[in-house]
Design an enzyme around this catalytic site. Sequence first.
Site, PDB file in Angstrom:
ATOM      1  N   HIS A  65       0.736  -1.033   0.035  1.00 43.76           N
ATOM      2  CA  HIS A  65      -0.066   0.143  -0.040  1.00 43.76           C
ATOM      3  C   HIS A  65       0.949   1.134  -0.046  1.00 43.76           C
ATOM      4  O   HIS A  65       2.011   1.208   0.496  1.00 43.76           O
ATOM      5  CB  HIS A  65      -0.854   0.240   1.249  1.00 43.76           C
ATOM      6  CG  HIS A  65      -1.711  -1.094   1.454  1.00 43.76           C
ATOM      7  ND1 HIS A  65      -1.377  -2.258   2.215  1.00 43.76           N
ATOM      8  CD2 HIS A  65      -3.119  -1.171   1.303  1.00 43.76           C
ATOM      9  CE1 HIS A  65      -2.235  -2.774   2.239  1.00 43.76           C
ATOM     10  NE2 HIS A  65      -3.296  -2.235   1.775  1.00 43.76           N
ATOM     11  N   ASP A  72       2.477   2.096   3.257  1.00 44.88           N
ATOM     12  CA  ASP A  72       3.429   0.993   3.842  1.00 44.88           C
ATOM     13  C   ASP A  72       4.750   1.485   3.599  1.00 44.88           C
ATOM     14  O   ASP A  72       5.767   1.215   4.218  1.00 44.88           O
ATOM     15  CB  ASP A  72       3.316  -0.290   3.142  1.00 44.88           C
ATOM     16  CG  ASP A  72       1.753  -1.057   3.364  1.00 44.88           C
ATOM     17  OD1 ASP A  72       1.263  -0.821   4.378  1.00 44.88           O
ATOM     18  OD2 ASP A  72       1.588  -1.679   2.501  1.00 44.88           O
TER      19      ASP A  72
HETATM   20  C1  XLS Z   1      -7.674  -6.673   4.056  1.00 41.33           C
HETATM   21  C2  XLS Z   1      -6.775  -6.875   2.790  1.00 41.33           C
HETATM   22  C3  XLS Z   1      -5.691  -5.939   2.551  1.00 41.33           C
HETATM   23  C4  XLS Z   1      -5.713  -5.912   0.945  1.00 41.33           C
HETATM   24  C5  XLS Z   1      -4.988  -4.791   0.235  1.00 41.33           C
HETATM   25  O1  XLS Z   1      -8.264  -7.615   4.712  1.00 41.33           O
HETATM   26  O2  XLS Z   1      -6.535  -7.910   2.607  1.00 41.33           O
HETATM   27  O3  XLS Z   1      -4.782  -6.161   3.089  1.00 41.33           O
HETATM   28  O4  XLS Z   1      -5.127  -7.207   0.279  1.00 41.33           O
HETATM   29  O5  XLS Z   1      -5.669  -3.629   0.669  1.00 41.33           O
END
Ligand code: XLS
Length: 445
Positions: free
Chosen positions: A109, A112
């Site tokens: 993200h 991140d």
């Molecule tokens: C949350 C999601 C998230 C997505 C990316 O439950 O898994 O991490 O994979 O935003």
Amino acid sequence: MSTKLTLGSKTWFPNIDPIAYEGPDSTNPLAFRHYDAARVVMGKPLGEWMRFAVAYWHSFCGNGGDPFGAPTRPMPWTDAVDPVQRAKDKADAAFEFITKLGAPYYCFHDTDIIDEPGTSLAEFEQRMAAIVPYLKEKQDASGVKLLWGTANLFSNPRFMNGASTNPEFAILARAGGQLKGAIDATIALGGEGYVFWGGREGYLSLLNTDMKREREHFARFLTIARDYARANGFQGKFFIEPKPCEPTKHQYDFDAATVIGFLREFDLLGDFALNIEANHATLAGHTFPHELQVSADAGLLGSVDANRGDVQNGWDTDQFPVDPIELAEAMMIIFQAGGFSNGGINFDAKIRRNSTDPEDLFIAHVAGMDAFARGALAAEKILTGSEIPGMRKARYASFDSGDGKAYEECGLSLEDLHKIAHGQGEITPASGRQELYESIVLRHV
Ligand code: XLS
Ligand code: CA
Ligand code: CA
């Protein structure tokens, strides 16, 4: 340690050597027993089928904190005071980890890769402008590639009522502004995909929600994002990641079938495919293989977020996958679908709060990759050497000729079925033989 590993000078995992394949007899938890990237399975090297990716958020941002307690995980790469230095340290740690693990991809993200400042979008863009070229250097030096990027449009309090489905236009616009930056970063880093997981795109109460309008806004957001990315050279795939709930009570991307209907309704097929997460499948009351099969049958199996839930807990526990029987079934579907084109297998999984040794993160990924590899080796044997494909085909043999074939080819009416039903007398149905199928799978895992 190879010189390819770091641009930064520090080593963050000094006691870990690059992970090697040692074969099924190895008892070393820091070695692969099944995952041999070069081994040809179903006509292609395993590494090319799997396209494993490491998730930046769980592995390098998640600190083990939970609603009941403070962080537990030592993460020395978060110590620097300067946000750009902190982000570079994190990138160094991430690339050292990914390279030592031998995974070809990573996913992130926007928030991140560098911490988001309090409010200003301009300041966040400046920070992104500082870290993206650094990541590009890390990629070029290591050969690690970006599987997909995404924008975190759900953590900041401003998105408490959603991002693209927010009832306030100003918030939607803010989300769009941030989305543009995440798409730019993904393009700059050669990302093969771009993920939309609808964090808070859903509702908590229908009483205050105009669902029809929100879904239309959501579709519009995806459409202009696609148009922007395409106009700026993005050639990858957009992935929608279904999840039924959490954090909202009801998310619009409930499950694969819902998303496929949505893509069709708003004319987004072609550019979008699905990113199927195992734990989201079980939250939706399905299984991981079910969601894969629904996607594959629609020609939309894009990518996988690998993890598992907990049979006892009804939430998104994001544990590392370890069940080779489930993964054999999953890999049968992935093989039959021809694999991923722009997607891969991303470990959207986190080590437990009380797993605090630096090597725990390695052990978790090694076991997860091995579990998938073991599933893949079993799937190949089942598909190419077992009774199952023939048995399943034979189960439908009555549709291969005569009236059954005519039915499939739209040649029979309801009156025809009525006539046939009268002519054939009472039928004894054939056994589904589920336990036999299961015993054959077990024989090959
Ligand atoms: C949350 C999601 C998230 C997505 C990316 O439950 O898994 O991490 O994979 O935003
Ligand atoms: Ca996910
Ligand atoms: Ca999840």
